[in-house]
Design a protein around this motif. Structure first.
Motif, mmCIF file in Angstrom:
data_model
loop_
_atom_site.group_PDB
_atom_site.id
_atom_site.type_symbol
_atom_site.label_atom_id
_atom_site.label_comp_id
_atom_site.label_asym_id
_atom_site.label_seq_id
_atom_site.Cartn_x
_atom_site.Cartn_y
_atom_site.Cartn_z
ATOM 1 N N THR A 106 52.759 4.242 28.480
ATOM 2 C CA THR A 106 52.881 2.939 27.807
ATOM 3 C C THR A 106 54.571 2.326 28.149
ATOM 4 N N ARG A 107 55.150 3.577 28.501
ATOM 5 C CA ARG A 107 56.424 2.957 28.281
ATOM 6 C C ARG A 107 56.989 1.951 29.403
ATOM 7 N N VAL A 108 56.105 3.186 30.688
ATOM 8 C CA VAL A 108 55.735 2.246 32.025
ATOM 9 C C VAL A 108 55.954 0.719 32.230
ATOM 10 N N ILE A 109 54.575 0.312 31.522
ATOM 11 C CA ILE A 109 54.213 -0.649 31.618
ATOM 12 C C ILE A 109 54.857 -1.746 30.446
ATOM 13 N N GLU A 110 55.436 -0.573 29.660
ATOM 14 C CA GLU A 110 55.732 -1.967 28.547
ATOM 15 C C GLU A 110 57.462 -2.355 29.545
ATOM 16 N N TYR A 111 58.184 -1.476 30.170
ATOM 17 C CA TYR A 111 59.232 -1.963 30.896
ATOM 18 C C TYR A 111 59.342 -2.798 32.096
ATOM 19 N N ARG A 112 58.412 -2.479 32.420
ATOM 20 C CA ARG A 112 57.549 -3.377 33.607
ATOM 21 C C ARG A 112 57.739 -4.665 33.244
ATOM 22 N N VAL A 113 56.730 -5.173 32.207
ATOM 23 C CA VAL A 113 56.748 -6.509 31.755
ATOM 24 C C VAL A 113 57.972 -6.973 32.013
ATOM 25 N N LEU A 114 59.242 -6.263 31.093
ATOM 26 C CA LEU A 114 60.385 -6.592 30.186
ATOM 27 C C LEU A 114 60.765 -7.036 31.984
ATOM 28 N N VAL A 170 48.223 -0.296 39.386
ATOM 29 C CA VAL A 170 47.444 0.438 38.576
ATOM 30 C C VAL A 170 47.896 1.429 38.059
ATOM 31 N N VAL A 171 48.007 2.035 36.291
ATOM 32 C CA VAL A 171 48.332 3.010 35.845
ATOM 33 C C VAL A 171 46.463 4.223 35.405
ATOM 34 N N GLY A 172 47.511 5.211 36.109
ATOM 35 C CA GLY A 172 45.747 6.348 36.055
ATOM 36 C C GLY A 172 46.482 7.385 35.761
#
Length: 416
Positions: free
Chosen positions: A34-42, A247-249
């Motif tokens: 979740t942190r990876v997606i959060e900071y990638r968006v940022l 994609v993340v999984g």
């Protein structure tokens, strides 16, 4: 500007800071995806990429809100990133492109209950419920039709695998599927499965596909192991032009096959996109190493997988997990209730103790044992045993014997 490198471990940072090209992130349990997606968006927004050109597709609406909300706390522009579930995104797109596939843009959506009623209505029109032998109920029929669509397989195959006692009705259910599809088209209706089916159809149009790809130049998909074949196709079609997709999984957490999820989606992703980078998040922030050792040992036996070894970020190794065997569910319930009482006597509050179940009905023996010992408890995710309809029906009969003036119980009995 937020220095995201200080907020993430090296592998997380490598994933979050990769912008161009296809990327598969294998996120082990508790590894901070979740942190990876959060900071990638940022990172994308701070790299002056327009928020409106970023798309985040998630398993639930809540997950999307959480990730984008956390990113927006660092930079308010992240609120303008387009995010949601596959179904909500397909619905949004079909509002624009419904006419290209013969639908009015004012089409209505059937929820699960409504779609079940529509299936039943079509079955009645075909005379399928007028037979002496038992025909599947509407909920079962809707499940069969939905599974056939999501798994892209025949009605006969679904019946032989999951409903063998209904296999003789395969031709009838095939006819019902056609009637149900015709009914929806005539009435300008779509169910949840149609949102995926028709949007994939829209993406077959090259001009439309390129237009959508031109708008959403950076795509991210969460929980990719839980996507079905339709969602896998949609992902590929939307990203095949620019290939800027992450994609993340976790292939080891693919447990929704019974709902149509395809484990093959995550396994074939690197083959679909040439030059795909694969990054593995193996540092676990949730469990002790003793627990992870058990998980690693189990996963070692998995054949079709992306190999990884989970390592705990905690300093202590922790106690080894125990596996206990019991003669039956009632002996198990007795042991658990006794253990809860022992822990309580040792000073562990009841509110700090929890018992997890795969399905709620499995908890019934334990609920009975806790009631027997006067141990208070709270059930999450469903009704208590004595609140279920069939149990209340039986109790209603007993109540009117004890109290013939019990009007509520009489009403329940007489409406059965």
């Amino acid at each position: 500007m937020i220095e995201i490198q200080k907020e993430l471990n090296p592998t997380q940072y490598a994933a979050a800071s990769t912008i161009e090209g296809p990327l598969l992130v294998i996120a082990g349990a508790g590894s901070g995806k979740t942190r990876v997606i959060e900071y990638r968006v940022l990172h994308l927004v701070q790299s002056e990429i327009a928020p409106s050109s970023i798309l985040l597709l998630t398993f639930t609406k809540r997950a999307s809100r959480e990730m984008l909300g956390r990113a927006a706390k660092h930079d308010p522009r992240c609120e303008r990133v387009d995010g949601g579930t596959f179904h909500s995104f397909c619905y949004k797109m079909l509002r624009h492109y419904a006419k290209t596939i013969g639908f009015n843009s004012a089409f209505s959506i059937l929820d699960e209950s409504d779609s079940g009623d529509a299936v039943h209505r079509c079955a009645v029109k075909l005379g399928l419920h007028d037979r002496e032998k038992r025909f599947p109920k509407k909920r079962t029929l809707k499940g069969i039709l939905s599974m056939s669509i999501n798994k892209n397989t025949s009605i006969k195959d679904i019946l032989s695998r999951q409903y063998p006692h209904f296999i003789k009705y395969a031709p009838d259910i095939e006819e019902l599927r056609n009637k149900y599809a015709e009914y929806k088209i005539t009435k300008n209706l779509m169910d949840y499965d149609d949102l995926l089916v028709y949007f994939r159809l829209v993406l077959q149009d090259e001009a439309i596909r390129q237009k959508i790809a031109g708008k959403y130049k950076y795509i991210m998909v969460d929980e990719y192991q839980d996507t079905n074949l339709l969602q896998g196709d949609i992902t590929y079609l939307m990203a095949k032009e620019h290939k800027n997709i992450m994609v993340v999984g976790d292939d080891a957490q693919s447990i929704y096959g019974f709902r149509g999820a395809s484990h093959d989606n995550i396994m074939k992703f690197p083959k679909q996109f040439a030059g795909c980078k694969i990054m593995k998040l193996e540092e676990n922030y949730r469990s002790t190493q003793a627990i992870l050792d058990v998980g690693n040992a189990i996963l070692a036996n998995m054949k079709n997988k992306f190999s990884k070894t989970l390592v705990s970020a905690r300093m202590t190794s922790g106690e080894k997990p125990e596996m206990l065997y019991f003669k039956d569910a009632y002996k198990e319930a007795e042991w658990i209730a006794r253990r809860i009482k022992d822990l309580y006597d040792e000073g562990v509050e009841l509110a700090q103790q929890a018992v997890l179940f795969r399905n709620l009905y499995i908890s019934i023996p334990l609920q009975a044992e806790l009631n027997k010992r006067n141990i208070p408890y709270h059930v999450f995710g469903g009704m208590k045993f004595n609140e279920t309809a069939h149990v209340k029906d039986v109790i209603a009969h007993l109540k009117v014997i004890a109290n013939p003036k019990d009007e509520l119980s009489w009403t329940r009995i007489l409406t059965l």
